[in-house]
Design a protein around this motif. Structure first.
Motif, PDB file in Angstrom:
ATOM      1  N   ASP A 178     -46.307  49.522  13.727  1.00  0.00           N
ATOM      2  CA  ASP A 178     -47.721  49.421  13.338  1.00  0.00           C
ATOM      3  C   ASP A 178     -47.858  49.177  11.840  1.00  0.00           C
ATOM      4  OD1 ASP A 178     -48.583  49.773  15.900  1.00  0.00           O
ATOM      5  OD2 ASP A 178     -49.143  51.879  15.665  1.00  0.00           O
ATOM      6  N   ALA A 179     -47.065  49.926  11.046  1.00  0.00           N
ATOM      7  CA  ALA A 179     -47.157  49.784   9.594  1.00  0.00           C
ATOM      8  C   ALA A 179     -46.750  48.386   9.155  1.00  0.00           C
ATOM      9  CB  ALA A 179     -46.281  50.838   8.918  1.00  0.00           C
ATOM     10  N   VAL A 180     -45.657  47.868   9.733  1.00  0.00           N
ATOM     11  CA  VAL A 180     -45.205  46.517   9.398  1.00  0.00           C
ATOM     12  C   VAL A 180     -46.256  45.490   9.816  1.00  0.00           C
ATOM     13  CG1 VAL A 180     -43.473  44.755   9.925  1.00  0.00           C
ATOM     14  CG2 VAL A 180     -42.762  47.108   9.494  1.00  0.00           C
ATOM     15  N   ALA A 181     -46.807  45.646  11.026  1.00  0.00           N
ATOM     16  CA  ALA A 181     -47.821  44.706  11.511  1.00  0.00           C
ATOM     17  C   ALA A 181     -49.041  44.707  10.595  1.00  0.00           C
ATOM     18  CB  ALA A 181     -48.218  45.060  12.941  1.00  0.00           C
ATOM     19  N   ASP A 182     -49.465  45.882  10.152  1.00  0.00           N
ATOM     20  CA  ASP A 182     -50.641  45.968   9.280  1.00  0.00           C
ATOM     21  C   ASP A 182     -50.405  45.256   7.954  1.00  0.00           C
ATOM     22  OD1 ASP A 182     -52.102  47.334  11.117  1.00  0.00           O
ATOM     23  OD2 ASP A 182     -51.809  49.315  10.231  1.00  0.00           O
ATOM     24  N   VAL A 183     -49.244  45.531   7.340  1.00  0.00           N
ATOM     25  CA  VAL A 183     -48.974  44.944   6.032  1.00  0.00           C
ATOM     26  C   VAL A 183     -48.835  43.429   6.140  1.00  0.00           C
ATOM     27  CG1 VAL A 183     -47.266  44.821   4.177  1.00  0.00           C
ATOM     28  CG2 VAL A 183     -47.977  47.038   5.066  1.00  0.00           C
ATOM     29  N   LEU A 184     -48.126  42.952   7.149  1.00  0.00           N
ATOM     30  CA  LEU A 184     -47.987  41.499   7.313  1.00  0.00           C
ATOM     31  C   LEU A 184     -49.337  40.856   7.605  1.00  0.00           C
ATOM     32  CD1 LEU A 184     -44.651  41.309   9.337  1.00  0.00           C
ATOM     33  CD2 LEU A 184     -45.014  40.687   6.941  1.00  0.00           C
ATOM     34  N   GLY A 185     -50.184  41.558   8.351  1.00  0.00           N
ATOM     35  CA  GLY A 185     -51.523  41.038   8.597  1.00  0.00           C
ATOM     36  C   GLY A 185     -52.317  40.911   7.305  1.00  0.00           C
ATOM     37  N   GLU A 186     -52.162  41.900   6.412  1.00  0.00           N
ATOM     38  CA  GLU A 186     -52.844  41.833   5.117  1.00  0.00           C
ATOM     39  C   GLU A 186     -52.350  40.650   4.291  1.00  0.00           C
ATOM     40  OE1 GLU A 186     -51.988  45.598   3.423  1.00  0.00           O
ATOM     41  OE2 GLU A 186     -53.264  46.728   4.823  1.00  0.00           O
ATOM     42  N   LEU A 187     -51.115  40.210   4.534  1.00  0.00           N
ATOM     43  CA  LEU A 187     -50.561  39.067   3.807  1.00  0.00           C
ATOM     44  C   LEU A 187     -50.875  37.739   4.487  1.00  0.00           C
ATOM     45  CD1 LEU A 187     -47.061  40.557   2.856  1.00  0.00           C
ATOM     46  CD2 LEU A 187     -49.038  40.238   1.361  1.00  0.00           C
ATOM     47  N   GLY A 188     -51.702  37.775   5.516  1.00  0.00           N
ATOM     48  CA  GLY A 188     -52.149  36.543   6.157  1.00  0.00           C
ATOM     49  C   GLY A 188     -51.385  36.133   7.389  1.00  0.00           C
ATOM     50  N   TYR A 189     -50.465  36.957   7.869  1.00  0.00           N
ATOM     51  CA  TYR A 189     -49.685  36.593   9.052  1.00  0.00           C
ATOM     52  C   TYR A 189     -50.420  36.978  10.334  1.00  0.00           C
ATOM     53  CZ  TYR A 189     -45.542  35.458   6.308  1.00  0.00           C
ATOM     54  OH  TYR A 189     -44.655  34.869   5.441  1.00  0.00           O
ATOM     55  N   LEU A 190     -50.106  36.241  11.386  1.00  0.00           N
ATOM     56  CA  LEU A 190     -50.557  36.593  12.734  1.00  0.00           C
ATOM     57  C   LEU A 190     -49.419  37.355  13.395  1.00  0.00           C
ATOM     58  CD1 LEU A 190     -52.122  33.161  13.760  1.00  0.00           C
ATOM     59  CD2 LEU A 190     -53.327  35.188  12.936  1.00  0.00           C
ATOM     60  N   VAL A 191     -49.683  38.543  13.868  1.00  0.00           N
ATOM     61  CA  VAL A 191     -48.637  39.406  14.421  1.00  0.00           C
ATOM     62  C   VAL A 191     -48.995  39.768  15.859  1.00  0.00           C
ATOM     63  CG1 VAL A 191     -47.303  41.520  14.112  1.00  0.00           C
ATOM     64  CG2 VAL A 191     -48.272  40.360  12.113  1.00  0.00           C
ATOM     65  N   GLY A 192     -48.076  39.559  16.756  1.00  0.00           N
ATOM     66  CA  GLY A 192     -48.305  39.895  18.162  1.00  0.00           C
ATOM     67  C   GLY A 192     -47.034  40.393  18.804  1.00  0.00           C
ATOM     68  N   PRO A 193     -47.114  40.834  20.043  1.00  0.00           N
ATOM     69  CA  PRO A 193     -45.903  41.284  20.756  1.00  0.00           C
ATOM     70  C   PRO A 193     -44.956  40.117  20.991  1.00  0.00           C
ATOM     71  CG  PRO A 193     -47.897  42.036  21.862  1.00  0.00           C
ATOM     72  CD  PRO A 193     -48.322  41.021  20.859  1.00  0.00           C
ATOM     73  N   ASP A 194     -43.681  40.412  21.024  1.00  0.00           N
ATOM     74  CA  ASP A 194     -42.654  39.406  21.309  1.00  0.00           C
ATOM     75  C   ASP A 194     -42.384  39.390  22.807  1.00  0.00           C
ATOM     76  OD1 ASP A 194     -40.475  37.755  21.480  1.00  0.00           O
ATOM     77  OD2 ASP A 194     -39.093  39.094  20.418  1.00  0.00           O
ATOM     78  N   PHE A 195     -42.685  38.268  23.454  1.00  0.00           N
ATOM     79  CA  PHE A 195     -42.480  38.132  24.899  1.00  0.00           C
ATOM     80  C   PHE A 195     -41.197  37.376  25.217  1.00  0.00           C
ATOM     81  CE2 PHE A 195     -47.025  38.855  24.541  1.00  0.00           C
ATOM     82  CZ  PHE A 195     -47.285  39.708  25.595  1.00  0.00           C
ATOM     83  N   SER A 196     -40.316  37.219  24.236  1.00  0.00           N
ATOM     84  CA  SER A 196     -39.128  36.393  24.461  1.00  0.00           C
ATOM     85  C   SER A 196     -38.184  36.989  25.494  1.00  0.00           C
ATOM     86  CB  SER A 196     -38.371  36.181  23.148  1.00  0.00           C
ATOM     87  OG  SER A 196     -37.907  37.416  22.626  1.00  0.00           O
ATOM     88  N   VAL A 197     -38.283  38.310  25.732  1.00  0.00           N
ATOM     89  CA  VAL A 197     -37.410  38.947  26.724  1.00  0.00           C
ATOM     90  C   VAL A 197     -38.085  39.042  28.088  1.00  0.00           C
ATOM     91  CG1 VAL A 197     -36.140  40.269  25.008  1.00  0.00           C
ATOM     92  CG2 VAL A 197     -38.214  41.237  25.991  1.00  0.00           C
ATOM     93  N   GLY A 198     -39.221  38.369  28.245  1.00  0.00           N
ATOM     94  CA  GLY A 198     -39.894  38.331  29.546  1.00  0.00           C
ATOM     95  C   GLY A 198     -41.157  39.144  29.592  1.00  0.00           C
ATOM     96  N   GLU A 199     -41.227  40.219  28.850  1.00  0.00           N
ATOM     97  CA  GLU A 199     -42.425  41.042  28.780  1.00  0.00           C
ATOM     98  C   GLU A 199     -42.464  41.738  27.426  1.00  0.00           C
ATOM     99  OE1 GLU A 199     -40.677  45.092  30.870  1.00  0.00           O
ATOM    100  OE2 GLU A 199     -42.066  43.832  31.985  1.00  0.00           O
ATOM    101  N   ALA A 200     -43.657  42.130  27.015  1.00  0.00           N
ATOM    102  CA  ALA A 200     -43.794  42.793  25.721  1.00  0.00           C
ATOM    103  C   ALA A 200     -43.020  44.101  25.734  1.00  0.00           C
ATOM    104  CB  ALA A 200     -45.265  43.047  25.408  1.00  0.00           C
TER     105      ALA A 200
END
Length: 427
Positions: free
Chosen positions: A296-318
């Motif tokens: 959560d902390a990483v997602a918040d900070v990256l969001g403040e820097l303009g990034y779009l952050v979402g779950p990684d579904f590369s393994v088939g499910e979040a």
């Protein structure tokens, strides 16, 4: 920076409380208090009464204290009801816990008196039943009074000659009446067997001392079983919000809960193996919560820097602790990040959309990501989360892998705010 970036981190108590609150869908203070009670009750079990007092002190508020009082009252009532059943006596309706929450406090206030009365009735009945079973054997003893255990152990009397000691049957009956009515069948049978041998012993006075010690040992075991039952009931209550969705094996969780319920009902012992299983579940939940808190902390900070952050579904499910990160200004690239809560590491790798590669664009995207990651680490450090880079690779040092079947348009559609899409709702 290209390829794999690994960063170690530390999560403080406040972040863990927040993570536990999020994971268990509770207020952070209550979630942390529940897990602390589990830790306290399992680690301090050998100092049982201190552990129970410490667990009560960990209650987050008056509602929690009432809940713990209710847990203890239920165990007391269950023990008294079991004693009445063992004595062949009718149940006491007042020992049945109330269903309605408003009646809990009043019921808890009546339980001590009801339990004490039930214990007296059961102890008297059990002693009478045992004395009747032994009466034929004791009747075979030749006449003459016998001293009881207290008189054998006491100093020699000084002064007038004491009154005659009671007969053997009365002494045995009095001793049997001191047997804790919560003693299990094995202990009761052992005490009765020792009492039965009195008819065949010439040193009966010394044997009365042995009977007294056997009764005391049985009472000590009954007291330990009671303490274990309270401990198990409190751990079971603290584990109420635990779910398989918190990364716990459902069969293991159900088995531990069933075993704790057996202990709380005086049907099995609270052994070290069960305590280890409880501690393992707690550690899993705290590890998951720590990873979620950091994510959560990483997602918040990256969001403040303009990034779009979402779950990684590369393994088939979040999956908990896995993020997919992209920037609107660099739609052809994304970063996948995995939080390792057990080893306190964070692993990130940059990818590009499928299609012809552009080494220059890859290097530029990596350099921008590294710069933003440094800024994110600095902001998190200012917030009390310390990150220690373990492996850093310079931009352009290796090719950026492509994501098969993934184009920039699809990436933009699937990237979104992590907090809004990947958090459980609190009840």
């Amino acid at each position: 920076m290209s390829g794999i970036s690994i960063i170690g981190f530390a999560v403080g108590g406040a972040q863990l409380a927040t993570g536990l609150g999020t994971l268990l869908a509770l207020d952070p203070a209550e979630a942390a208090a529940r897990n602390e009670r589990i830790r306290c009750l399992t680690q301090q079990r050998r100092s049982r009464r201190e552990a129970l007092e410490a667990a009560l002190a960990q209650a987050a508020d008056e509602r929690e204290r009432l809940a713990q009082t209710f847990v203890r009252a239920r165990v007391d009532a269950a023990g008294a009801a079991a004693a009445l059943t063992a004595a062949g006596l009718p149940p006491e309706p007042g020992l049945t816990p109330p269903v309605d929450a408003p009646a809990v406090a009043d019921w808890c206030g009546t339980v001590p008196g009801l339990v004490a009365a039930a214990h007296r009735r059961a102890a008297t009945a059990l002693a009478d039943q045992t004395a009747r079973r032994l009466s034929a054997l004791l009747a075979e003893v030749s006449g003459g009074p016998l001293v009881d255990a207290a008189e054998v152990l006491a100093p020699a009397p000084v002064g007038p000659t004491p009154t005659p000691a009671p007969e053997l049957g009365a002494v045995v009956a009095r001793m049997l009446s001191t047997l804790d009515p919560r003693a299990d069948g094995t202990d009761r049978a052992g005490v009765e067997a020792v009492a039965a041998t009195l008819a065949r012993r010439s040193d009966r006075a010394a044997h009365l001392v042995e009977l007294r010690l056997r009764v005391q040992e049985a009472n000590d075991r009954a007291a330990r079983r009671y303490d274990d039952a309270v401990t198990a009931a409190q751990v079971l209550d603290a584990m109420t919000p635990y779910r398989p969705g918190h990364g716990l094996d459902p069969d293991r969780l159900d088995a531990v809960r069933a075993a704790l319920a057996e202990v709380a009902a005086f049907r099995r012992d609270l052994d070290d193996g069960l305590l280890d299983q409880v501690a393992g579940l707690r550690a899993q939940v705290e590890s998951r919560a720590s990873a979620a808190s950091l994510t959560d902390a990483v997602a918040d900070v990256l969001g403040e820097l303009g990034y779009l952050v979402g779950p990684d579904f590369s393994v088939g499910e979040a999956a908990e602790g896995r993020l997919e990160i992209s920037h609107p200004g660099r739609p052809d690239h994304l970063v996948r990040m995995r939080v390792d809560g057990d080893d306190r590491q964070l692993v990130a790798m940059m990818y590009r959309a499928d299609g012809p590669g552009d080494a220059g664009a890859d290097t530029s995207a990596e350099a921008a990501w590294c710069g933003d990651l440094d800024r994110a680490v600095g902001r998190l450090a200012d917030a009390g989360l310390a990150f220690t880079p373990i492996v850093l690779t310079d931009p352009g040092a290796r090719p950026v892998p492509a994501v098969p079947g993934r184009d920039a348009d699809e990436q933009g559609r699937t990237s979104h705010r992590y907090r809004d899409q990947h958090r459980p709702e609190r009840s």
